[in-house]
Design an enzyme around this catalytic site. Structure first.
Site, short mmCIF file in Angstrom:
data_model
loop_
_atom_site.label_atom_id
_atom_site.label_comp_id
_atom_site.label_asym_id
_atom_site.label_seq_id
_atom_site.Cartn_x
_atom_site.Cartn_y
_atom_site.Cartn_z
N GLY A 281 79.82 23.97 32.48
CA GLY A 281 78.39 23.70 32.65
C GLY A 281 78.05 22.24 32.84
O GLY A 281 78.90 21.35 32.71
N SER A 282 76.78 22.03 33.15
CA SER A 282 76.29 20.69 33.51
C SER A 282 76.36 19.74 32.32
O SER A 282 76.72 18.57 32.46
CB SER A 282 74.84 20.78 33.96
OG SER A 282 74.68 21.79 34.91
N VAL A 283 76.00 20.25 31.15
CA VAL A 283 75.91 19.37 29.99
C VAL A 283 77.29 18.85 29.61
O VAL A 283 77.50 17.64 29.45
CB VAL A 283 75.24 20.12 28.81
CG1 VAL A 283 75.29 19.29 27.55
CG2 VAL A 283 73.81 20.50 29.15
N ASN B 6 76.21 34.12 29.43
CA ASN B 6 77.48 34.17 30.17
C ASN B 6 78.58 34.85 29.36
O ASN B 6 79.33 35.66 29.88
CB ASN B 6 77.96 32.75 30.50
CG ASN B 6 76.95 32.02 31.37
OD1 ASN B 6 76.30 32.62 32.22
ND2 ASN B 6 76.82 30.72 31.15
N GLU C 34 90.27 24.30 29.50
CA GLU C 34 90.49 25.49 30.33
C GLU C 34 90.06 25.26 31.76
O GLU C 34 90.63 25.82 32.68
CB GLU C 34 89.84 26.76 29.76
CG GLU C 34 88.60 26.65 29.07
CD GLU C 34 87.87 27.93 28.79
OE1 GLU C 34 88.25 28.61 27.85
OE2 GLU C 34 86.89 28.20 29.49
N GLY D 28 83.85 22.06 27.70
CA GLY D 28 83.40 23.38 28.14
C GLY D 28 82.82 23.37 29.54
O GLY D 28 82.84 22.35 30.23
N GLY E 295 85.91 30.40 26.27
CA GLY E 295 86.95 29.87 25.40
C GLY E 295 86.40 29.11 24.22
O GLY E 295 87.16 28.56 23.42
N1 COA Z 1 67.24 29.37 24.49
C1 COA Z 1 67.09 29.95 25.72
N2 COA Z 1 67.53 29.39 26.86
C2 COA Z 1 68.14 28.19 26.77
C3 COA Z 1 68.32 27.53 25.55
C4 COA Z 1 67.85 28.18 24.37
N3 COA Z 1 67.98 27.62 23.18
N4 COA Z 1 68.95 26.37 25.77
C5 COA Z 1 69.18 26.29 27.09
N5 COA Z 1 68.68 27.38 27.69
C6 COA Z 1 68.71 27.70 29.12
C7 COA Z 1 68.36 26.50 29.99
O1 COA Z 1 66.96 26.35 30.09
C8 COA Z 1 69.01 26.89 31.31
O2 COA Z 1 68.18 27.86 31.92
P1 COA Z 1 68.07 27.99 33.52
O3 COA Z 1 69.42 28.46 33.97
O4 COA Z 1 67.00 29.01 33.70
O5 COA Z 1 67.74 26.61 34.00
C9 COA Z 1 70.29 27.61 30.86
O6 COA Z 1 70.05 28.00 29.50
C10 COA Z 1 71.53 26.74 30.94
O7 COA Z 1 71.32 25.61 30.12
P2 COA Z 1 71.78 24.14 30.51
O8 COA Z 1 71.09 23.23 29.56
O9 COA Z 1 71.60 23.90 31.97
O10 COA Z 1 73.30 24.11 30.10
P3 COA Z 1 74.67 24.53 30.77
O11 COA Z 1 74.62 24.77 32.23
O12 COA Z 1 75.60 23.48 30.31
O13 COA Z 1 75.01 25.94 30.06
C11 COA Z 1 75.57 27.42 28.26
C12 COA Z 1 74.92 26.10 28.70
C13 COA Z 1 75.52 27.52 26.75
C14 COA Z 1 74.82 28.61 28.87
C15 COA Z 1 77.05 27.42 28.79
O14 COA Z 1 77.69 26.26 28.36
C16 COA Z 1 77.82 28.63 28.30
O15 COA Z 1 77.75 29.71 28.87
N6 COA Z 1 78.60 28.46 27.21
C17 COA Z 1 79.36 29.54 26.60
C18 COA Z 1 80.77 29.58 27.09
C19 COA Z 1 81.51 28.34 26.72
O16 COA Z 1 81.14 27.55 25.88
N7 COA Z 1 82.64 28.13 27.33
C20 COA Z 1 83.37 26.92 26.99
C21 COA Z 1 84.76 27.01 27.04
S1 COA Z 1 85.17 26.47 28.68
#
Ligand code: COA
Length: 500
Positions: free
Chosen positions: A267-269, A380, A290, A265, A384
């Site tokens: 993002g950073s993680v 966001n 994707e 997916g 996918g």
């Molecule tokens: N409740 C509230 N906020 C949370 C949280 C929770 N349980 N867990 C993480 N966060 C916050 C983090 O603190 C961070 O906040 P910031 O932007 O203010 O620093 C933000 O969410 C992003 O988290 P991070 O740990 O940096 O992860 P990420 O950059 O990998 O993003 C998602 C994680 C879930 C937001 C992102 O993967 C996403 O939008 N996923 C949905 C779409 C998807 O999965 N697509 C995949 C197919 S390509």
């Protein structure tokens, strides 16, 4: 101008070059735009910028459909200019997020494989203008896309008008890496002939009816780089747990060291976790995803990944300079496809993907929330993740066990918004460990999730919740009036952690 014109090989289109402002002036209040762009790659830039300029003197709103999130601040600028009525199917911009959560922009959060079906079937607003970034237009009238394909081909086919932005700064070596396939109408389709990650099944460009091409604009603005963060201690631990899980699958004989095609997916993680495979024993891997983020190119460079298929390439600044500067090295190892093909449920199931996506939070039974902070505020979108989670061989979700310095536990009693139900989630991973939920009844899942995934600071609190839930009984025990109490505490007291 003349030296640019060789990018328009269909001679009858050469006199359709206009300025971005002129092309944008054709777009009227209430119209629907299909913009190219998928996770910051290959987005239309000149026309959206011109629309934002027009908004300084004129009030209008348009519907904006894309592949996924846009880069170059396009979503931010359009949101701030107040010109977006409806946004489909994914975004990732803080300014747009605020407008969505204020109710100013209507956001339709949609599985990325399915928007093309809605357009084809006429379910959503018809596309008035497709605006597509391109490398060139071929003699036989095909648009060669740039760094993404996304929904561009379905937009072009179904739009009333097409505007093409030829971007002179995009790497010309991308010519030939696209594979455009049109599945046709539902009910009249043949099986999609893709049985291997590297199969080429379509054309190198998007066929366009030349009559519909209203204008062509030249631009030189590069894609904006991704903002992913480097691995940290927690993401490295998550990668370590994931590797251990995969090793156990190999030891059981269910996988070999070539694994199975990988999806990872955004993002950073997700990037950090995939990066963990670079120094592993796994080899000759394939990626069917994707988005290709930095880690995939590190894996190709390390000789670990032999082929990667996706809908876009989204890289950090340094990686973009390296990969685009040396693209010959990657040209024959990559294909870019429409998102309805990269995310196609049938193909995901056929290839048997290992799918790794990031959750915001998950609960003690394995339901996953990917989108709604505290159940209400859009982050966001589902992107996918649903396409992959429901259909993959292994549906894996990763998240850090706590967020915001520990005031949030990302493992909760009950997620207040469900994107992926417990039926679609196989393995959950935090930096604490992993829980393999396959074949386990709800009551068997909880102790494993608590002991392996919950942060130690929240473990006792979770054990207490589950003990009370067990007194109520049921297939999936809950204390309903307390199921969202962790989120309520966060809202009222600033932390999910109960004070002693
Ligand atoms: N409740 C509230 N906020 C949370 C949280 C929770 N349980 N867990 C993480 N966060 C916050 C983090 O603190 C961070 O906040 P910031 O932007 O203010 O620093 C933000 O969410 C992003 O988290 P991070 O740990 O940096 O992860 P990420 O950059 O990998 O993003 C998602 C994680 C879930 C937001 C992102 O993967 C996403 O939008 N996923 C949905 C779409 C998807 O999965 N697509 C995949 C197919 S390509």
């Amino acid at each position: 101008m003349d030296n640019k014109l060789h990018r328009i090989k269909a001679m009858e289109l050469q006199d359709r070059v206009v300025s971005a402002d002129e092309a944008a002036s054709w777009i009227k209040d209430g119209m629907t735009l299909g913009l190219s762009g998928f996770t910051r790659a290959g987005d239309a830039k000149a026309i959206p910028y011109a629309l934002v300029r027009r908004a300084e003197t004129e009030q209008f709103k348009v519907n904006v459909f894309t592949g996924a999130s846009l880069g170059s601040d396009v979503d931010k600028l359009m949101a701030e200019a107040g010109i977006v009525h409806k946004r489909v199917p994914f975004q990732a911009d803080p300014a747009m997020r605020r407008k969505i959560n204020n109710g100013d922009i209507m956001f339709v959060d949609h599985h990325l494989s399915q928007t093309a079906e809605w357009i084809r079937a006429g379910v959503i607003e018809p596309i008035d203008f497709a605006v597509i970034e391109a490398l060139e237009i071929t003699e036989d009238g095909m648009i060669i896309p740039t760094t993404s394909v996304g929904n561009s081909s379905v937009f072009v086919k179904h739009a009333k008008n097409v505007i093409i932005e030829i971007n002179l700064s995009q790497p010309e070596l991308f010519r030939g890496v696209h594979d455009i396939y049109e599945p046709g109408k539902q009910g009249q389709r043949s099986p999609i002939p893709l049985t291997h990650v590297h199969d080429r099944i379509g054309t190198i460009g998007i066929p366009v009816d030349l009559e519909k091409v209203r204008g062509i604009v030249f631009t030189e603005q590069a894609d904006s780089p991704s903002t992913i963060l480097q691995s940290d201690e927690e993401t490295e631990m998550m990668a370590g747990h994931l590797l251990n899980f995969l090793r156990a699958e190999v030891a059981s004989g269910r996988l070999t060291n070539q694994l199975a095609p990988l999806q990872s997916g955004i993002g950073s993680v997700a990037n950090a976790v995939l990066h963990g495979l670079v120094d592993s024993e796994f080899h000759d891997m394939e990626v069917y995803s994707e988005v290709l983020q930095d880690a995939v190119f590190d894996l190709i460079d390390a000789g670990k990944v032999k082929f990667a298929s996706a809908s876009s390439i989204t890289l950090s600044k340094e990686k973009m300079a390296q990969v685009f500067g040396d693209f010959e090295k990657y040209q024959d190892k990559i294909l870019l496809r429409p998102q309805e093909i990269t995310n196609h449920p049938g193909i995901i199931r056929r290839l048997g993907l290992i799918s790794i996506n990031t959750a915001l939070e998950f609960d003690i039974y394995g339901n996953v929330n990917s989108t709604h902070v505290s159940g209400t505020r859009m982050m966001n979108g589902i992107g996918g993740s649903g396409d992959f989670a429901r259909n993959a061989r292994l549906s894996i979700f990763v998240t850090k066990s706590i967020a915001k310095e520990g005031i949030i536990s990302s493992v909760v009693p009950f997620v207040p918004h469900v994107d992926h139900t417990e039926h679609d989630v196989d393995i959950v991973v935090t930096e604490q460990g992993y829980a393999d939920l396959r074949g386990l009844a709800p009551r068997e899942r909880v102790p494993i999730i608590i002991e392996n995934c919950v942060h130690p600071m929240y473990r006792e609190q979770m054990r207490a919740y589950y003990a009370e839930a067990l007194l109520r009984g049921g297939q999936t025990p809950h204390v309903l009036e307390k199921a969202f109490s962790w989120h309520a505490n966060l809202a009222t007291n600033g932390s999910m952690l109960l004070s002693e």
